[in-house]
Write a protein that holds these residues in place. Structure first.
Motif, PDB file in Angstrom:
ATOM      1  N   SER B 260      -5.000 -35.969 -19.581  1.00 35.60           N
ATOM      2  CA  SER B 260      -3.653 -35.434 -20.186  1.00 35.60           C
ATOM      3  C   SER B 260      -2.740 -36.272 -20.590  1.00 35.60           C
ATOM      4  N   HIS B 261      -2.724 -37.664 -20.045  1.00 37.36           N
ATOM      5  CA  HIS B 261      -1.738 -38.493 -20.428  1.00 37.36           C
ATOM      6  C   HIS B 261      -2.194 -38.847 -21.995  1.00 37.36           C
ATOM      7  N   PRO B 262      -3.442 -39.469 -22.050  1.00 39.93           N
ATOM      8  CA  PRO B 262      -4.180 -39.751 -23.607  1.00 39.93           C
ATOM      9  C   PRO B 262      -3.784 -38.611 -24.372  1.00 39.93           C
ATOM     10  N   GLY B 309      -1.524 -42.622 -14.235  1.00 44.90           N
ATOM     11  CA  GLY B 309      -0.885 -42.456 -12.795  1.00 44.90           C
ATOM     12  C   GLY B 309       0.719 -42.193 -12.811  1.00 44.90           C
ATOM     13  N   HIS B 310       1.383 -42.517 -13.809  1.00 47.68           N
ATOM     14  CA  HIS B 310       2.809 -41.934 -13.719  1.00 47.68           C
ATOM     15  C   HIS B 310       3.155 -40.820 -13.550  1.00 47.68           C
ATOM     16  N   HIS B 311       2.302 -39.947 -13.561  1.00 50.42           N
ATOM     17  CA  HIS B 311       2.414 -38.446 -13.433  1.00 50.42           C
ATOM     18  C   HIS B 311       2.418 -37.964 -11.921  1.00 50.42           C
ATOM     19  N   MET B 312       1.932 -39.092 -11.187  1.00 47.70           N
ATOM     20  CA  MET B 312       1.489 -39.014  -9.931  1.00 47.70           C
ATOM     21  C   MET B 312       2.095 -39.802  -8.660  1.00 47.70           C
TER      22      MET B 312
HETATM   23 CU   LIG Z   1       2.175 -39.612 -19.230  1.00 49.48          CU
END
Ligand SMILES: [Cu+2]
Ligand code: HEM
Lengths: 142, 570
Positions: B260-262, B309-312
């Motif tokens: 989902s980040h990509p 990982g910046h969503h976590m």
């Molecule tokens: Cu992101």
């Protein structure tokens, strides 16, 4: 492409036996490396992430060798090899990072499923009320 | 390549024949292999989903007018924002530019007859429709997990409402549709470029679609695997992500965000490509820093895989990973900023036409600046721990997804509307709708930065009356109503243009990429002979022609000439 050749036109290129044997040996050696690394206790060496990094690194090299030589990508258009190796690298990054993280946070996990955690917190609460726990742990209870 | 060779390229176009009138009947549309018709079908479907998702958004905003919630109970609220998010992400923004506009424009920009695999293209569309039906049906089953399907909630039969499995199946099929589109675009760009169009002569829109396609093909399978695992776990109780069964919920987040980040770059990159076209064409000035813009698309595509990982940061992810991901996250800002500066430099000393499409291009730069910069606060560990799961995040991703990705889509829609339909829309109505949108948009979402930094959490149906949140919420909701009005205006003048609009010239804005060299709307075969490729950003060779209301070649400049032999696919 080279569809003009007769019957075996599709084969295109034949890899010399020597090279195949060499590749096979290289794969075996790398397998040995993986096994050997798995036995090393990196935790003792204070580098417990190394297990995963080495294992993923070896896996990438092996994939590359198989793709490039056994699957003949080395003799095809270089872009296809690039795409193949690139994809393998991304898989390695994905699995490597995720596992690295999992092994990193393992020590901070309170074992057991949810009800047990609640019990632990309750226990923490009572022990705090008794004034037995101080500082950091006190916060966690609320 | 055989599909391309079925008809000779130099067959003369029949006068008055275009892709819309080429054949008639319902079947000639739903079974078409023509990339233009598939693009139009995607466009109509995406816009219908946009309406549906928009209605849920209005419901969410209306609910938050008062602290205790105006129209829904807690469960209904959860379902409303889940459907809003799910529909907007999977059914609107991800397919919006590549599958709808890209399908229409990409082959024409290459001077090709169609994409490399027309049947796969049609298959992708129908797969998308089936996926969309699954996703929308989960409405009735009461899906309430949020668009992120986080475990353990989503696998807990007792707490999560139904609908997880149909929704996940839908997203799985949509993923395949997206992969097929991406594969098609990669092959088409590699194989069907015409003579003379080297990689660095391609319009920047194609570069961005290419970079997007790479992400689609590399990242989407991971979403498929993740959702399949989730469905298996929910249906059969196999412990993968659920700690009660020995699974690991943080692992789910790794899996989910690796896609989902990509995926947020699947949304934004094509929009950036559209904006590169809008800014250059409507400023009538050669794009500044072509190579930088092209390479930054590729750089973004690669970096986008390294920051999930910046969503976590607050998920329980280890401190080591937090630091690594925070650090890499900042690097994404560099290629994004490279693009912004190049667009500004392109506009500098250009002769800007204040067309609606150009307004959206400039709106993009403005809103993306806010969206991207607030991303840096979220990428910073110390601030994110506070801001995570507040309205600050909601505001950030609306500035990037709606203010940027969707704006790019709408800007592109205005830009290529004359090409797609052959009709001009009412420019003044377009400008008014744009400004209404811009005001409503910032009212809705800028206030949410304030709400978030004051501590209002996201995904709650109510908020405390004494926390000082209500005024911001009221402004935000009024803004959303203004936006709704502007979208209905847009629908109005677009529909009016189909029935009463002026006929569009081949080149109404003064573009030089190949799609402006065929008639509007394009003939079934796009070009009767292979068009000549030049520098697609050299606008000095064009002049305005009052008679046709479009741009034509200047008489005193030599036309690069035609060559029908040695077609691109040789
Ligand atoms: Cu992101
Ligand atoms: C330009 C640089 C960007 C940076 C540094 C950045 C950074 C971040 C960070 C750190 C978060 C996590 C915040 C949190 O949950 O606490 C986040 C969330 C998010 N960002 Fe960005 N972002 C950027 C651009 C974008 C773009 C271009 C898009 C979409 C087109 C986007 C869409 C999102 C979404 C959807 C979320 C939240 C997802 C959710 O939790 O539901 N971001 N961003």
């Amino acid at each position: 492409m080279s569809s003009k050749n007769h019957e075996h036109g599709a084969v295109g290129h034949i890899v010399p036996i020597k090279m195949l044997v060499g590749t096979c040996l290289a794969l075996l050696v790398l397998t040995a490396v993986t096994v050997w690394v798995a036995k090393l206790d990196f935790v003792e060496l204070r580098m417990h992430e190394m297990n995963i990094l080495v294992a993923m690194g070896v896996a990438v090299i092996k994939c590359t060798i198989v793709g490039m030589i056994f699957m003949h990508l080395r003799w095809d258009r270089s872009f296809i090899g690039f795409v193949f190796v690139g994809s393998i690298l991304f898989v390695a990054v994905f699995i490597g990072f995720a596992l690295l993280d999992t092994s990193e946070y393992q020590p901070s996990i309170i074992p057991g499923d949810t009800p047990t955690i609640q019990q632990k917190l309750d226990a923490l609460d009572t022990s705090m009320a008794a004034g037995a726990v101080s500082g950091d742990h006190g916060d966690a209870a609320h | 390549m055989t599909t391309i060779n079925t008809q000779p390229l130099d067959r003369p176009a029949i006068e008055g024949d275009n892709y819309l009138t080429h054949s008639r009947g319902f079947l000639s549309w739903i079974l078409t292999l023509d990339h233009k018709r598939i693009g139009v079908m995607y466009l109509v479907s995406v816009l219908a989903c946009f309406l549906l998702g928009g209605l849920f958004a209005l419901a969410v905003r209306t609910q938050l007018l008062v602290p205790d919630g105006l129209i829904m109970d807690q469960d209904q609220y959860n379902q409303a924002f889940t459907l809003h998010g799910g529909i907007m992400v999977f059914l609107v923004i991800i397919p919006g530019i590549p599958a709808a506009l890209g399908n229409f424009v990409l082959p024409i920009m290459l001077g090709a007859k169609d994409v490399a695999f027309p049947r796969l293209n049609l298959f992708s569309y129908w797969l998308w429709i089936v996926g969309a039906i699954f996703l929308v049906v989960s409405i009735f089953a009461g899906l309430d997990t949020g668009w992120t399907f986080y475990t353990p909630y989503s696998i807990d039969q007792n707490s999560a409402m139904g609908g997880v499995i149909p929704a996940v199946t839908g997203a799985f099929l949509l993923g395949f549709a997206s992969i097929f589109t991406g594969m098609n675009f990669i092959v088409t760009i590699h194989r069907l470029r015409p003579d003379g169009m080297t990689w660095f002569r391609m319009p920047l829109f194609l570069w961005s679609l290419y970079a997007t396609a790479v992400i689609q093909v590399l990242a989407t399978p991971v979403l498929g695997i993740t959702l399949a695992l989730l469905a298996v776990e929910r249906a059969f109780g196999i412990g993968i992500f659920n700690p009660a069964l020995g699974g690991d919920p943080v692992l789910f987040q790794h899996f989910f965000w690796f896609y989902s980040h990509p995926a947020v770059y699947i949304m934004i990159l094509p929009a950036m490509g559209v904006v590169s076209e809008l800014i250059a064409v409507h400023s009538h000035r050669h794009i500044f820093g072509y190579h930088f813009i092209a390479w930054s698309s590729i750089a973004i595509a690669i970096f986008s895989f390294l920051v999930w990982g910046h969503h976590m940061f607050t998920s329980g992810q280890s401190p080591l990973m937090n630091v690594i991901f925070s650090f890499i996250t900042f690097s994404v800002a560099i290629p994004s900023a490279v693009k912004v500066f190049n667009w500004l430099a392109t506009m500098y000393k250009g002769s800007i036409s204040w067309n609606t499409a150009m307004l959206y291009g400039m709106g993009f730069i403005f809103l993306f600046l806010i969206g991207g910069l607030t991303g840096l606060y979220l990428g910073t560990l110390a601030t994110d721990v506070y801001l995570h799961d507040t309205y600050f995040v909601v505001a950030h991703f609306h500035y990037t997804m709606m203010g940027s990705a969707l704006i790019g889509f709408i800007g592109g829609l205005h830009h290529w509307w004359p090409k797609i339909t052959g009709k001009m829309f009412n420019e003044n109505a377009g400008r008014i709708a744009f400004f209404l949108f811009l005001i409503g948009y910032n009212m809705t979402f800028f206030t949410q930065f304030m709400l978030g930094s004051h501590g209002m959490p996201r995904r709650y149906a109510t908020y405390p009356a004494d926390a000082g949140f209500q005024n911001y919420n009221i402004i935000s909701t009024i803004g959303s109503y203004l936006m709704a009005i502007s979208f209905f205006m847009m629908a109005g003048y677009f529909i009016a243009s189909i029935f009463g609009g002026k006929r569009a010239a081949a080149n109404p804005w003064g573009g030089r990429s190949l799609e402006w060299q065929c008639s509007s709307p394009p003939p079934h075969d796009n070009f009767s002979e292979q068009p000549a490729v030049g520098d697609c950003y050299d606008f000095s060779v064009l002049r305005w022609d009052e008679a046709t209301q479009g741009y034509v070649w200047r008489e005193d400049v030599e036309h690069p000439g035609h060559h029908t032999e040695e077609a691109a696919h040789a």
